[in-house]
Scaffold this motif. Sequence first.
Motif, PDB file in Angstrom:
ATOM      1  N   TRP A  25      -0.978   7.227   0.540  1.00  4.00           N
ATOM      2  CA  TRP A  25      -0.050   7.244  -0.602  1.00  4.00           C
ATOM      3  C   TRP A  25       1.286   6.607  -0.209  1.00  4.00           C
ATOM      4  O   TRP A  25       1.843   5.791  -0.940  1.00  4.00           O
ATOM      5  CB  TRP A  25       0.155   8.677  -1.083  1.00  4.00           C
ATOM      6  N   GLU A  26       1.797   6.980   0.957  1.00  8.48           N
ATOM      7  CA  GLU A  26       3.069   6.430   1.433  1.00  8.48           C
ATOM      8  C   GLU A  26       2.954   4.933   1.675  1.00  8.48           C
ATOM      9  O   GLU A  26       3.878   4.171   1.380  1.00  8.48           O
ATOM     10  CB  GLU A  26       3.496   7.145   2.716  1.00  8.48           C
ATOM     11  N   LEU A  27       1.823   4.496   2.205  1.00 11.25           N
ATOM     12  CA  LEU A  27       1.609   3.065   2.431  1.00 11.25           C
ATOM     13  C   LEU A  27       1.623   2.305   1.113  1.00 11.25           C
ATOM     14  O   LEU A  27       2.247   1.254   1.000  1.00 11.25           O
ATOM     15  CB  LEU A  27       0.277   2.845   3.155  1.00 11.25           C
ATOM     16  N   THR A  47      -0.595   4.852   9.622  1.00  8.68           N
ATOM     17  CA  THR A  47      -1.863   5.096   8.925  1.00  8.68           C
ATOM     18  C   THR A  47      -3.043   4.779   9.834  1.00  8.68           C
ATOM     19  O   THR A  47      -4.006   5.555   9.910  1.00  8.68           O
ATOM     20  CB  THR A  47      -1.938   4.253   7.646  1.00  8.68           C
ATOM     21  N   LEU A  87      -1.940  11.489   2.381  1.00  9.24           N
ATOM     22  CA  LEU A  87      -0.509  11.298   2.161  1.00  9.24           C
ATOM     23  C   LEU A  87       0.000  10.017   2.812  1.00  9.24           C
ATOM     24  O   LEU A  87       0.881   9.342   2.262  1.00  9.24           O
ATOM     25  CB  LEU A  87       0.269  12.510   2.691  1.00  9.24           C
ATOM     26  N   LEU A  88      -0.554   9.649   3.965  1.00  7.40           N
ATOM     27  CA  LEU A  88      -0.148   8.396   4.601  1.00  7.40           C
ATOM     28  C   LEU A  88      -0.589   7.192   3.775  1.00  7.40           C
ATOM     29  O   LEU A  88       0.137   6.201   3.658  1.00  7.40           O
ATOM     30  CB  LEU A  88      -0.718   8.301   6.012  1.00  7.40           C
ATOM     31  N   ASP A 125       3.058   3.264  -1.679  1.00  9.39           N
ATOM     32  CA  ASP A 125       4.415   3.334  -2.212  1.00  9.39           C
ATOM     33  C   ASP A 125       5.341   2.353  -1.498  1.00  9.39           C
ATOM     34  O   ASP A 125       6.117   1.634  -2.132  1.00  9.39           O
ATOM     35  CB  ASP A 125       4.945   4.764  -2.071  1.00  9.39           C
ATOM     36  N   ALA A 126       5.234   2.311  -0.167  1.00 11.48           N
ATOM     37  CA  ALA A 126       6.097   1.400   0.597  1.00 11.48           C
ATOM     38  C   ALA A 126       5.737  -0.058   0.323  1.00 11.48           C
ATOM     39  O   ALA A 126       6.615  -0.919   0.260  1.00 11.48           O
ATOM     40  CB  ALA A 126       5.982   1.711   2.082  1.00 11.48           C
ATOM     41  N   THR A 127       4.449  -0.336   0.149  1.00 12.31           N
ATOM     42  CA  THR A 127       4.023  -1.707  -0.125  1.00 12.31           C
ATOM     43  C   THR A 127       4.510  -2.159  -1.499  1.00 12.31           C
ATOM     44  O   THR A 127       4.971  -3.298  -1.662  1.00 12.31           O
ATOM     45  CB  THR A 127       2.494  -1.820  -0.051  1.00 12.31           C
ATOM     46  N   ALA A 181       6.642  -1.451   5.211  1.00 13.46           N
ATOM     47  CA  ALA A 181       5.180  -1.420   5.155  1.00 13.46           C
ATOM     48  C   ALA A 181       4.528  -1.570   6.530  1.00 13.46           C
ATOM     49  O   ALA A 181       3.553  -0.878   6.810  1.00 13.46           O
ATOM     50  CB  ALA A 181       4.661  -2.487   4.207  1.00 13.46           C
ATOM     51  N   THR A 228       4.575   1.872   8.266  1.00 11.62           N
ATOM     52  CA  THR A 228       3.692   2.837   7.619  1.00 11.62           C
ATOM     53  C   THR A 228       2.236   2.496   7.906  1.00 11.62           C
ATOM     54  O   THR A 228       1.416   3.389   8.127  1.00 11.62           O
ATOM     55  CB  THR A 228       3.945   2.861   6.103  1.00 11.62           C
ATOM     56  N   HIS A 281       7.112  -1.146  -2.982  1.00 15.06           N
ATOM     57  CA  HIS A 281       8.560  -1.328  -2.930  1.00 15.06           C
ATOM     58  C   HIS A 281       8.976  -2.315  -1.841  1.00 15.06           C
ATOM     59  O   HIS A 281      10.160  -2.546  -1.649  1.00 15.06           O
ATOM     60  CB  HIS A 281       9.256   0.015  -2.699  1.00 15.06           C
TER      61      HIS A 281
END
Length: 64
Positions: free
Chosen positions: A21-23, A40, A18-19, A25-27, A33, A36, A29
């Motif tokens: 995935w979040e990385l 990670t 999940l981290l 997603d944040a990258t 980053a 996150t 957008h």
Amino acid sequence: MVSFFKVLGIGYILAIALLVWELADATLHAAAAPYTMLFTIMAFIGFISFFLFVYFAPQEEEKK
């Protein structure tokens, strides 16, 4: 019966997934980053230390 350490290991793997995935997603957008990425990296370090702790833990000796 399922071992507590196996459940905790599965939880660590899901948390790292999940981290990541979040990385991603944040990258994509371009928001937060660096923060996150820090979490990670800390999660990977935590998982590796947990794995080594469980792998090198002493085994119970059989009682005679």
